[in-house]
Design an enzyme around this catalytic site. Structure first.
Site, PDB file in Angstrom:
ATOM      1  CG  ASP A 138      -2.028  -0.967   1.191  1.00 20.97           C
ATOM      2  OD1 ASP A 138      -2.082  -1.764   0.237  1.00 20.97           O
ATOM      3  OD2 ASP A 138      -2.852  -0.961   2.126  1.00 20.97           O
ATOM      4  CG  ASP A 139       0.054   3.789   2.307  1.00 25.25           C
ATOM      5  OD1 ASP A 139      -1.128   3.687   1.898  1.00 25.25           O
ATOM      6  OD2 ASP A 139       0.354   3.743   3.516  1.00 25.25           O
ATOM      7  CG  HIS A 193      -4.610   2.545  -0.598  1.00 22.32           C
ATOM      8  ND1 HIS A 193      -5.574   1.801   0.051  1.00 22.32           N
ATOM      9  CD2 HIS A 193      -3.694   2.900   0.365  1.00 22.32           C
ATOM     10  CE1 HIS A 193      -5.258   1.698   1.335  1.00 22.32           C
ATOM     11  NE2 HIS A 193      -4.129   2.363   1.554  1.00 22.32           N
ATOM     12  CG  HIS A 197      -4.334   6.665   2.970  1.00 22.03           C
ATOM     13  ND1 HIS A 197      -4.628   6.523   4.311  1.00 22.03           N
ATOM     14  CD2 HIS A 197      -3.817   5.481   2.568  1.00 22.03           C
ATOM     15  CE1 HIS A 197      -4.293   5.307   4.710  1.00 22.03           C
ATOM     16  NE2 HIS A 197      -3.792   4.641   3.668  1.00 22.03           N
ATOM     17  CE1 TYR A 234      -5.842   5.170   8.308  1.00 15.70           C
ATOM     18  CE2 TYR A 234      -7.696   6.065   7.063  1.00 15.70           C
ATOM     19  CZ  TYR A 234      -6.444   6.221   7.628  1.00 15.70           C
ATOM     20  OH  TYR A 234      -5.782   7.430   7.537  1.00 15.70           O
ATOM     21  CG  HIS A 290       1.778  -0.033   4.681  1.00 17.35           C
ATOM     22  ND1 HIS A 290       1.456  -1.075   5.527  1.00 17.35           N
ATOM     23  CD2 HIS A 290       0.629   0.655   4.463  1.00 17.35           C
ATOM     24  CE1 HIS A 290       0.166  -1.003   5.833  1.00 17.35           C
ATOM     25  NE2 HIS A 290      -0.358   0.034   5.198  1.00 17.35           N
TER      26      HIS A 290
END
Length: 342
Positions: A138-139, A193, A197, A234, A290
């Site tokens: 992610d991210d 995503h 965020h 989340y 991540h």
């Protein structure tokens, strides 16, 4: 005279008794014969031919004799066959269901979830097949993304990246598009995503659409495709009708969470992750990592991913991208060839 009358009454009583007991027997015989039609039932009961010959020779399936004569449907008022579950228990080949000969018409197998209006989106937390593992990050894009892509190339592994538009790197940065394009061209799956965020459960439908469509534009410009997979920030939103219906209306088919959490986002050390991944016991797995987090370095992110890969491979897992993991298309609009990485 009294003796004569008594004898007559006795005779009448005996005749009446014999008649009342004989009649049901004859009725039962007629009913039994009528039930059998062409003596199929009598053969079963008296000669045991059905069990010995007809059933074993598959005449039921091949000749459809029972079905064509409609004997069972016409007479089976008590639904005894279904209640006894005899066919289902013995029908290992599912021939009856496939031939659609019994009481109800065949039902089509459930289709894979489809996007669009009406809410085709579903939440997934593991691969559909055992011993398959989808590694996800992610991210990204981040300053450490290239190092992870180098590791995956070294390990000959494919992963899934859920990218954001404005976190550690913004879509306005030329490196954002370069890294996303590299992810795609090297065989990894790119999913959404959201742009900023944000927790989707705190947003209105219009705000959710804005979060998704802003990022879609940047991804489409980079790789020529619009993702069908997303990961809610989340992991929230499962069961939230506003979130699910809005995402479904945008064409998303899968909101993907996880069942193996490395704990990197919570500053757990590598030993914690090793313990979590060592606990994988054969079920289909989706892991969470991540590309950057508070206190992370290139060395720590690469070391964590390497340890996870080694553990899962040693346990006999097959690494897969998310489309293989779920059996769904990764993108809403497919282009023919990968774009150049330049």
């Amino acid at each position: 005279m009294k003796s004569f009358i008594f004898a007559g009454i006795t005779l009448l009583y005996l005749v009446s008794k014999n008649s009342s007991t004989a009649a049901p027997v004859e009725v039962e015989k007629r009913q039994w014969n009528n039930w059998g039609g062409n003596n199929g039932w009598n053969q079963w009961n008296n000669n045991n031919q059905w069990n010995n010959n007809q059933w074993n020779n598959n005449q039921w399936n091949n000749n459809n004799q029972w079905n064509n004569n409609n004997q069972w449907n016409n007479n089976n008022n008590n639904n005894q066959w279904n209640n006894n579950n005899q066919w289902n228990n013995n029908n290992n080949n599912n021939q009856w269901n496939n031939n659609n000969q019994w009481n109800q018409p065949a039902q089509a197998a459930p289709a894979a979830p489809q996007g669009g209006q009406g809410g085709g989106l579903k939440f997934y937390s593991q691969c559909v097949n055992p011993k398959e593992w989808a590694m996800t990050f992610d991210d990204g894009p981040t300053q450490f993304a290239d190092a992870i892509l180098d590791l995956l190339k070294e390990k000959n592994m494919k992963a899934t990246f859920f990218v954001v538009g404005n976190l550690y790197m913004n879509t306005a940065d030329s490196n954002w598009a370069r890294i996303v394009k590299r992810m795609y061209n090297e065989g990894h799956v790119v999913g959404s995503h959201t742009f900023n965020h944000k927790d989707l459960t705190t947003l209105s439908a219009d705000q959710i659409r804005s979060e998704m469509t802003q990022l879609e534009g940047a991804i489409s410009q980079a790789i020529g495709k619009k993702p069908a997979f997303m990961r809610p920030p989340y992991g929230s939103g499962n069961g939230n009708q506003n979130v699910m219906s809005t995402l479904g209306s945008l064409g998303y088919t899968a909101a993907i969470t996880w069942n193996l959490d490395s704990g990197d986002w919570n500053n757990k050390d590598i030993n914690y992750a090793k313990q979590v991944f060592s606990g994988a016991n054969g079920q289909g797995s989706i892991s969470l990592n991540h590309l950057q987090y508070n206190g992370s370095t290139k060395e720590s992110i690469v070391a964590l991913a390497r340890a996870e890969i080694d553990i899962m491979l040693s346990k006999g897992y097959t690494p897969v991208t998310m489309d293989k993991c779920l059996g769904l298309n990764a993108y809403q609009h497919l282009s023919e060839q990968p774009l150049n990485s330049s």
